[in-house]
Design a protein around this motif. Structure first.
Motif, short mmCIF file in Angstrom:
data_model
loop_
_atom_site.label_atom_id
_atom_site.label_comp_id
_atom_site.label_asym_id
_atom_site.label_seq_id
_atom_site.Cartn_x
_atom_site.Cartn_y
_atom_site.Cartn_z
N GLU A 1 0.96 -1.10 0.11
CA GLU A 1 -0.02 0.28 0.14
C GLU A 1 0.93 1.29 0.14
O GLU A 1 0.28 2.40 0.05
N TYR B 1 2.36 2.50 2.37
CA TYR B 1 1.97 2.82 3.51
C TYR B 1 2.80 3.07 4.83
O TYR B 1 3.34 2.38 5.37
N GLU C 1 -6.27 8.55 -2.21
CA GLU C 1 -6.26 8.04 -0.85
C GLU C 1 -7.97 8.18 -0.46
O GLU C 1 -8.68 9.04 -0.82
N GLY D 1 2.24 0.89 9.82
CA GLY D 1 2.81 1.22 8.69
C GLY D 1 4.44 1.01 8.63
O GLY D 1 4.81 0.40 9.63
#
Length: 435
Positions: A253, A255, A282, A301
């Motif tokens: 992702e 992330y 997003e 994350g």
């Protein structure tokens, strides 16, 4: 090219080619058995011709899959002796069982190919079914071994020693079901769309329309159904990755920052230096929902993962986006196919409808290759997640780049022969199978 990169490149190349051969080898026998069954029940000669034509394709991919799979088994020992020294006794069971499945498949395929007009009709059909079942079992067993690398179990790791080994627990690790399910559905989706696309092209060109129409229907029903089901298995796999491989999920992702209401990023270009994604879309809270089934819960994350344990973010993210993008495209086409089947039968004669399947011919295998890139690159720097680094497993032998060049030549040569043989089979349809 240093030896470590050469070893990884050779393994990536080998897997990239073998996964195509093996997936087709898993699924085509199922199509073959379905067509054979329809011939037995209806006595429609077209179904017998389809079965014979497809059986030649099964034989081609069985042979190439055997060659590429044998090369891969040697590569594991030659390129990654540190890995095999410790891992072999732990996850060797699925590989040995895969060998059994392979030999059963080979024997059954021999009966099927040479059993026309010699064996009892139903026994002959059963041999084809055995080819399909053993091929799928073979694929699942190999994926089980790979899932162990992502979710190692069945041993205790104490002071660098692997103790209390339990091969069954290693084989049926926490990831084996989700990975096997996802991979099997992907194989049906990719192969179904590829086979259907080839037959759609022949229909579009108005060549042997009856033959190709019946073949198209068998292939696309499986391909479309699998494409529609694939997001469900993908959701199971993603939840498992979040639990067992949070670094992989975060890289998928792109992330970077742990937060509540974690957003799902669509597209975008990861900037690892600035720890952000440029030009991405997003959707707030959606990643939290996909991982935890609620929009609020925190998702870890990359900031929670030491830099030395983080996978290559850009490659993993791009591959994941490609996989999802092509998967969603195939799902949409699958939905349109079933709408046409139930409500809009006139679409089957429309050029735009056939072109849709023609253009989608490679889509499944593009998604498949991207998915395996996510699986393997997303696990880095580990060859056994959390236990052994890939750099610790590589061979100390020098000159691996020359092996890489040789294997590259072999695989590309093998692929050229496969394309030539398949093209010849398709060109022979009017003379041999559509009388």
């Amino acid at each position: 090219m240093d030896d470590f990169i050469a070893a990884r490149s050779q393994m990536a190349l080998s897997l990239g080619f073998h996964i195509i051969y093996s997936c087709i080898g898993m699924v085509m026998p199922v199509f073959m058995a379905i067509s054979h069954y329809k011939w037995i029940k209806t006595k429609d000669q077209v179904y017998k011709n389809i079965t014979i034509a497809w059986s030649k394709g099964v034989a081609i991919f069985f042979a190439t899959g055997a060659v590429s799979g044998t090369m891969l088994s040697f590569e594991l020992g030659l390129l990654w002796p540190g890995f095999m020294k410790h891992a072999g006794p732990i996850f060797g069971m699925p590989f040995s069982l895969e060998g059994v499945a392979f030999f059963i498949e080979a024997i059954a395929l021999g009966f099927f190919l040479y059993g026309w007009n010699k064996l009892n009709t139903w026994f002959h059909w059963v041999t084809g079914v055995v080819v399909g079942v053993s091929g799928i079992a073979s694929g699942i067993l190999v994926v089980s071994a790979n899932s162990w690398m992502n979710s190692p179990s069945g041993f205790d790791y104490v002071n660098g020693q692997y103790l209390n080994i339990d091969p069954l627990k290693a084989m049926f690790n926490e990831a084996w079901f989700s990975e096997s399910l996802h991979m099997t559905i992907a194989a049906f989706s990719a192969t179904g769309f590829a086979v259907a696309g080839i037959h759609a092209l022949m229909i579009y060109r108005k060549r042997n329309v009856q033959f190709h129409s019946k073949a198209f229907k068998i292939a696309i029903i499986f391909g479309a159904a699998a494409a529609i089901l694939q997001p469900l298995s993908g959701d199971i796999s993603a939840k498992g990755a979040a639990k067992r491989q949070p670094a992989k999920l975060a890289a998928m992702e792109a992330y970077f920052h742990t937060q509540t209401y974690a957003p799902l990023v669509i597209g975008g270009i990861p900037d690892t230096a600035a720890k952000k994604v440029n030009y991405g879309i997003e959707i707030p809270g959606l990643l939290s929902f996909l991982v935890h089934d609620n929009f609020k819960q925190e998702v870890n994350g990359l900031d929670k993962i030491p830099v030395k344990n983080q996978p290559p973010v850009a490659v993993t993210h791009y591959a994941f986006q490609v996989m999802v993008g092509f998967g969603m495209l195939m799902m949409l086409i699958g939905v349109l196919y079933f709408i046409a089947l139930w409500r809009k039968k006139s679409w089957f004669t429309k050029g735009w409808f056939l072109k849709m399947f023609i253009w989608a011919t490679p889509a499944g295998f593009i998604a498949l290759e991207a998915g395996w890139t996510v699986t393997e690159v997303g696990r880095q720097p580990w060859i056994i997640q959390g236990v052994m680094r890939t750099s610790e497993a590589v061979t100390p032998m020098p000159g691996i780049q020359y092996s890489f060049y040789l294997f590259t030549f072999i695989y590309f040569t093998l692929s050229v022969f496969v394309i030539f043989l398949l093209k010849r089979q398709i060109q022979m349809v009017p003379e041999l199978y559509d009388r």
